[in-house]
Design an enzyme around this catalytic site. Sequence first.
Site, PDB file in Angstrom:
ATOM      1  N   ARG A   1      25.416  77.801  44.398  1.00 24.43           N
ATOM      2  CA  ARG A   1      24.344  76.800  44.482  1.00 24.43           C
ATOM      3  C   ARG A   1      23.615  76.802  43.153  1.00 24.43           C
ATOM      4  O   ARG A   1      22.895  77.741  42.818  1.00 24.43           O
ATOM      5  CB  ARG A   1      23.381  77.156  45.622  1.00 24.43           C
ATOM      6  CG  ARG A   1      22.182  76.204  45.760  1.00 24.43           C
ATOM      7  CD  ARG A   1      22.644  74.877  46.347  1.00 24.43           C
ATOM      8  NE  ARG A   1      21.522  74.065  46.781  1.00 24.43           N
ATOM      9  CZ  ARG A   1      21.097  72.976  46.140  1.00 24.43           C
ATOM     10  NH1 ARG A   1      21.696  72.568  45.026  1.00 24.43           N
ATOM     11  NH2 ARG A   1      20.090  72.275  46.622  1.00 24.43           N
ATOM     12  N   GLY A   2      23.845  75.726  42.360  1.00 21.83           N
ATOM     13  CA  GLY A   2      23.301  75.690  41.011  1.00 21.83           C
ATOM     14  C   GLY A   2      21.786  75.863  40.949  1.00 21.83           C
ATOM     15  O   GLY A   2      21.261  76.526  40.058  1.00 21.83           O
TER      16      GLY A   2
ATOM     17  N   ASP B   1      19.883  77.653  42.631  1.00 24.35           N
ATOM     18  CA  ASP B   1      19.457  79.042  42.817  1.00 24.35           C
ATOM     19  C   ASP B   1      19.857  79.950  41.663  1.00 24.35           C
ATOM     20  O   ASP B   1      19.061  80.771  41.202  1.00 24.35           O
ATOM     21  CB  ASP B   1      20.055  79.621  44.108  1.00 24.35           C
ATOM     22  CG  ASP B   1      19.415  79.048  45.357  1.00 24.35           C
ATOM     23  OD1 ASP B   1      18.409  78.339  45.235  1.00 24.35           O
ATOM     24  OD2 ASP B   1      19.958  79.301  46.458  1.00 24.35           O
ATOM     25  N   THR B   2      21.122  79.861  41.211  1.00 24.57           N
ATOM     26  CA  THR B   2      21.660  80.937  40.363  1.00 24.57           C
ATOM     27  C   THR B   2      22.386  80.466  39.113  1.00 24.57           C
ATOM     28  O   THR B   2      22.944  81.294  38.396  1.00 24.57           O
ATOM     29  CB  THR B   2      22.645  81.796  41.187  1.00 24.57           C
ATOM     30  OG1 THR B   2      23.781  81.005  41.544  1.00 24.57           O
ATOM     31  CG2 THR B   2      21.985  82.360  42.427  1.00 24.57           C
ATOM     32  N   ARG B   3      22.420  79.167  38.822  1.00 25.16           N
ATOM     33  CA  ARG B   3      23.232  78.687  37.701  1.00 25.16           C
ATOM     34  C   ARG B   3      22.859  79.372  36.388  1.00 25.16           C
ATOM     35  O   ARG B   3      23.739  79.760  35.603  1.00 25.16           O
ATOM     36  CB  ARG B   3      23.085  77.175  37.545  1.00 25.16           C
ATOM     37  CG  ARG B   3      23.973  76.608  36.439  1.00 25.16           C
ATOM     38  CD  ARG B   3      23.723  75.102  36.243  1.00 25.16           C
ATOM     39  NE  ARG B   3      24.022  74.360  37.456  1.00 25.16           N
ATOM     40  CZ  ARG B   3      25.237  73.961  37.815  1.00 25.16           C
ATOM     41  NH1 ARG B   3      26.272  74.281  37.060  1.00 25.16           N
ATOM     42  NH2 ARG B   3      25.414  73.283  38.917  1.00 25.16           N
TER      43      ARG B   3
ATOM     44  N   GLY C   1      32.926  61.399  33.636  1.00 24.92           N
ATOM     45  CA  GLY C   1      33.741  60.292  34.090  1.00 24.92           C
ATOM     46  C   GLY C   1      34.863  60.682  35.034  1.00 24.92           C
ATOM     47  O   GLY C   1      35.517  59.824  35.612  1.00 24.92           O
TER      48      GLY C   1
ATOM     49  N   GLU D   1      32.610  72.202  49.713  1.00 25.95           N
ATOM     50  CA  GLU D   1      33.439  73.025  48.842  1.00 25.95           C
ATOM     51  C   GLU D   1      33.943  74.262  49.581  1.00 25.95           C
ATOM     52  O   GLU D   1      35.108  74.667  49.442  1.00 25.95           O
ATOM     53  CB  GLU D   1      32.612  73.439  47.617  1.00 25.95           C
ATOM     54  CG  GLU D   1      33.416  73.978  46.467  1.00 25.95           C
ATOM     55  CD  GLU D   1      32.510  74.139  45.239  1.00 25.95           C
ATOM     56  OE1 GLU D   1      32.446  73.183  44.437  1.00 25.95           O
ATOM     57  OE2 GLU D   1      31.881  75.207  45.091  1.00 25.95           O
TER      58      GLU D   1
END
Length: 618
Positions: free
Chosen positions: A25-26, A28-30, A58, A92
Amino acid sequence: MAVVRTEEASSSTSRCTYHAFLSFRGKDTRKTFTDHLYTALWNAGIHTFRDDDELERGEDIELELQKAIQESRISIIVFSINYASSSWCLDELVIILRRKNTAGHKVLPVFYNVKPSQVRDQTGSFAKAFDSHEEQLTQETDERRKAQMEKVEGWRAALREVANLSGMVLENQANGHEAKFIEEIIEETENKLKRTLLSVALYPIGTESRVQNINSWLQDGSTDVGIGVISGMGGIGKTTTAKVAYNLNYERFKYSCFLANIREISQQPNGLVHLQRQLLSDISIGKREKKYNIDEVVMIIKDAISCKKILLVLDDVDEEEQLNALIGKWDWFYSGSKIIITTRREQLLKAHVVHQKYKIKELDDDESLQLFSWHAFGQDHPSEDHMDHSKRVIRHCAGLPLALEVMGSSLCSRSVEVWRSALEKLEATLHDKIQKTLEISYKSLPDDHDKNLFLHVASSFVGADVDDVVKILEEDYTAIGIQNLRDRSLITVDDDNKLMMHQLLQEMARTIARRESSEEPGKHGGAWNHKNSSTVSAEKTGTEIVDGLVPSTRMLEKDKSVCKASRVGRAKRQHSGDSSDESMVSYQGKPLKRPLNSIFSWLAITSGFAKLFPGKKS
C-alpha cells in the site's frame, strides 16, 4: 482449486523476468519500509518488480501488473494498516493467489505493524476498510451491487487464505527492529527462491481434473491426520499427479518431503535406510553420524513426525513393509499432517485404515491427442498429413499417458512412410519401454497361479462375467486370484460385473506369452498364435492356456457359431453326448448352476484347461 491450464502447461519454458514482485500500500510504506526492503532486495541480487519504477507512462497498468506477477517467481506482500482500504491492493492480492494456486507461484506475506489475525479476521483497520467498501455498494444498482458484493467476498477469502500462509511478522521477529526484520525477509526470500520444486511432466495434459479433488482434500483444514492413496496401472500418471499436488501445497506445511521411487530404491542394498534418512533430513532432524538399522531409525522418525505438521508423499509403494519401515504407525503423525501414497496396488492399505482413494483414469481422446501431439509435433494438434495416423496411435494407446509420450517422441520428425511402418510394428510388438513399465505389475503378482490367471484372462476372459469365470475355476483359487489382479490394477470390473483390461496390458500379456513360449515351447503360446483370429485350431501346441481360447469373449457373445466351429469344442460336446450350446455343463464332475454362454461351456470341459494351473488336485 484449479491447476495449470493446458495452454499454460504446454509451454516448454516459463519466462521469469523478475525474481520477486513487491505488493504494498503506497500510502503507508512506499517511501519508508517498502523502499528500504526494495533496496535490500536489489542489493542481494534479487531482481524485484515495484510498480512506480517498472511501469511506463501510457501502459495499461492492470495488464502490466498481471504480466509482472506471472513473470515473477515469488510475490512479497507487505500488509500494513491501510492495505485493505485500497481496492487496487485487494485486486492485486487476488491475482497473486490465483497465480499461486494455478502455477505454484510462491508467496511471502509480510505483516508490518499489523497482526496476521487482523488480516485473517478483518478486524481493526481492516474491518473499517471493509465497512467503507460495503457502504459504497448501497449507491450501486441491484445488478451492479450483486457483482460488487461477490468481489468483496473474494477479497475477504483472499485475506483469510494469505494470512494462513507462513509469513514474516515485525512484531514477533527481530524485536521489532526494521533493519533486522528486512535482513530476515531477504534470507527467507533467498531460501524460497533456491528451494527446488519437483519437476513434473513436460506437458501435464489432463492434470487439472486429476489434482482438483486431491487439492481440496489437502486444503480442507482438518486437524485429523489425512491419508490419501493415488492408485492406477503403470504409466497412468500417478507420480505426476502427486508431484503437482505437492508443488501446489507444500508451502501450507512447515515440513514436507517427497520420497520418490520407493519400490525401486527399497530393492537396493540398504535402500530403506537411505529412504529413512532422506525423510529425517527433509523434516529437519539433522544428520547423525551413527549408522542405525531400520528398526532404530523408524523410532527416530516417530519422534520427528509426532510433533510436526508435515506433508509427506510416498511414491510408488508396493509393499506394506515399506510403509512400516518409513512411517511406523499412522497414529504417530501430528494432527493436521497429510500423507499421500502412490501405488499400483489399490488395496495396499488394510481395511481399518481410514483413507481417501483417488483412482487415476485414462485420458480422454481430446487430451490424448493433445499430449501425443506435443511430443510428436511440438504443438497441441497433429499436422494435417499426419492426422489419420495420429488418431490410429491414439486408439492404440487408449489414454495411457506413458504410451502417448513414448510413441509421440519416437515418431517426432519422422516421415509419413516411417510412420506407416512404425504403426504396423506397433500393432504387432509393444514398445520396449512401455512393456517394461507395465510388466512390473505382472512380476509383482504373488505366485505363478496368479500370473497364469492374468495371461488367461488377457487371452480369453476380457468381457466375461466375473461370476461365470469363478464358477468355472472355483477350485483354482480364482476369486482370490482375480482380487490380486484387481489390486495391482491389471484388471477392472465394470458396472455389469464384466472383467475388463486395458488393451496395452493385453498386448503386454501377449508379449510375455510369446517370450515364455519361445523359451519353453508349448507353455503359453497357443492362445496368441493367430493375429485377429477368434479361435486357435486344436493342432496348435499351446496347452497351458487352453487350446482354442479366444482374445475376447465379447466376439463370441455376438456369434456363438464361432465356438461351434471349433473342432475341439465339437469333439468334446460329442464325447459328452450333448451338442447343445445351452445345455447344463459340469466342471470336474460338478454341475454349474445355470447355462453359460458357449465359450464357458466349451472351456469348462476342455481337457487342456486343467494344465493352466500346475499342481491342481483332480
